[in-house]
Design a protein around this motif. Structure first.
Motif, short mmCIF file in Angstrom:
data_model
loop_
_atom_site.label_atom_id
_atom_site.label_comp_id
_atom_site.label_asym_id
_atom_site.label_seq_id
_atom_site.Cartn_x
_atom_site.Cartn_y
_atom_site.Cartn_z
N LYS A 71 4.68 -5.04 -3.04
CA LYS A 71 3.66 -4.45 -2.18
C LYS A 71 3.77 -5.09 -0.80
O LYS A 71 3.72 -6.29 -0.68
CB LYS A 71 2.28 -4.69 -2.78
CG LYS A 71 1.24 -3.76 -2.20
CD LYS A 71 -0.09 -3.86 -2.89
CE LYS A 71 -1.06 -2.85 -2.28
NZ LYS A 71 -2.40 -3.00 -2.79
N ASN A 72 3.89 -4.25 0.22
CA ASN A 72 4.05 -4.74 1.60
C ASN A 72 5.22 -5.72 1.72
O ASN A 72 5.03 -6.88 2.07
CB ASN A 72 2.77 -5.41 2.10
CG ASN A 72 1.61 -4.45 2.12
OD1 ASN A 72 1.74 -3.33 2.61
ND2 ASN A 72 0.49 -4.88 1.59
N LYS A 101 5.89 3.12 2.19
CA LYS A 101 4.74 3.96 2.52
C LYS A 101 3.49 3.36 1.90
O LYS A 101 3.46 3.15 0.67
CB LYS A 101 4.98 5.36 1.96
CG LYS A 101 4.63 6.45 2.92
CD LYS A 101 5.12 7.79 2.46
CE LYS A 101 4.85 8.82 3.55
NZ LYS A 101 5.34 10.14 3.24
N LYS A 102 2.51 3.08 2.73
CA LYS A 102 1.26 2.45 2.27
C LYS A 102 1.56 1.20 1.47
O LYS A 102 0.96 0.95 0.41
CB LYS A 102 0.43 3.44 1.43
CG LYS A 102 -0.10 4.61 2.24
CD LYS A 102 -0.96 5.54 1.41
CE LYS A 102 -1.41 6.72 2.25
NZ LYS A 102 -2.19 7.69 1.49
N GLY A 103 2.54 0.45 1.93
CA GLY A 103 2.87 -0.82 1.29
C GLY A 103 3.78 -0.71 0.09
O GLY A 103 4.25 -1.72 -0.43
N GLN A 104 4.04 0.52 -0.38
CA GLN A 104 4.86 0.67 -1.57
C GLN A 104 6.29 1.05 -1.20
O GLN A 104 6.50 1.82 -0.27
CB GLN A 104 4.27 1.74 -2.48
CG GLN A 104 2.99 1.30 -3.16
CD GLN A 104 2.68 2.16 -4.36
OE1 GLN A 104 2.85 3.38 -4.30
NE2 GLN A 104 2.24 1.55 -5.44
N LYS A 135 9.42 3.14 -1.78
CA LYS A 135 9.72 4.42 -2.43
C LYS A 135 11.14 4.86 -2.08
O LYS A 135 11.70 4.46 -1.06
CB LYS A 135 8.73 5.48 -1.97
CG LYS A 135 7.31 5.20 -2.44
CD LYS A 135 6.36 6.28 -1.96
CE LYS A 135 4.93 5.96 -2.31
NZ LYS A 135 4.53 6.42 -3.63
#
Lengths: 127, 67
Positions: free
Chosen positions: A12-13, A66-69, A71
């Motif tokens: 995450k991030n 995207k949003k810390g994830q 992908k």
């Protein structure tokens, strides 16, 4: 005291500098290269900040945060679902290894890494 | 000599072995390592902990054994 821990990892991030390093290592492992452009089945190109292209992923696969994830971005038509999942896991494994080495070095350890079958083995020591 | 051995597996799980630490020091060190990992975006969830035989040797015992 000494102990053994079994831990589960989630990204995450991520640190983009380390992520780039992990992607480069993964591209090398797959016998491919880092790219900044991927294409779909029809040959249409899309720019990506970070991507991998190899024999297994011939159209290229983008790695986006995207949003810390973390992908994957690409046209997976023709690949079985397992291939995308496999790449995601390999990326997580490589990034975890790179981040672990960096963390241990920052704490003053001397660090060595080695590939053992499908695993990455890291040994750190300090006096 | 303190050692930290890490095995990163293909399924994303990680096995970490701490050796050469006295008393509770290994847990303090583990906390530092996990905090650093967290700062890099690696979220750590501890699934199990197994204390090694060395875990039960205290600083006092180590000195006695040397003599």
């Amino acid at each position: 005291m000494s102990h053994i821990s079994l831990i589960k990892i989630a990204l995450k991030n991520p640190n983009m500098h380390l992520l780039k390093y992990a992607v480069e290592a993964l591209a090398k492992e797959l016998g491919g290269e880092v790219v900044t452009q991927i294409r779909d089945y029809y040959g249409n190109r899309t720019k990506v900040e970070l991507g991998i292209k190899s024999r297994l992923y011939s159209r290229g696969v983008g790695i986006v945060v995207k949003k810390g994830q973390v992908k994957l971005k690409g046209d997976f038509w023709g690949y079985n679902y397992g291939k995308a999942e496999q790449l995601q896991k390999a990326l997580t494994k490589n990034y975890t290894a790179v981040a672990t080495v960096s963390s241990l070095r920052n704490l003053g350890y001397k660090v060595q890494t080695q590939k053992v079958k499908q695993n990455i083995y890291i040994k750190a020591y300090a006096y | 000599m303190k050692t930290v051995e890490v095995l990163v597996k293909p399924d994303g799980s990680v096995k970490v072995t701490y050796n050469g630490f006295v008393g509770e020091a290994c847990f303090e060190e583990a906390k530092k390592v996990y905090e650093r990992l967290k700062s890099y975006g690696v979220d750590v969830k501890i699934e199990s902990v197994e204390r090694t035989a060395e875990a039960y040797v205290t600083q006092k015992q180590k000195v006695v054994n040397r003599v």
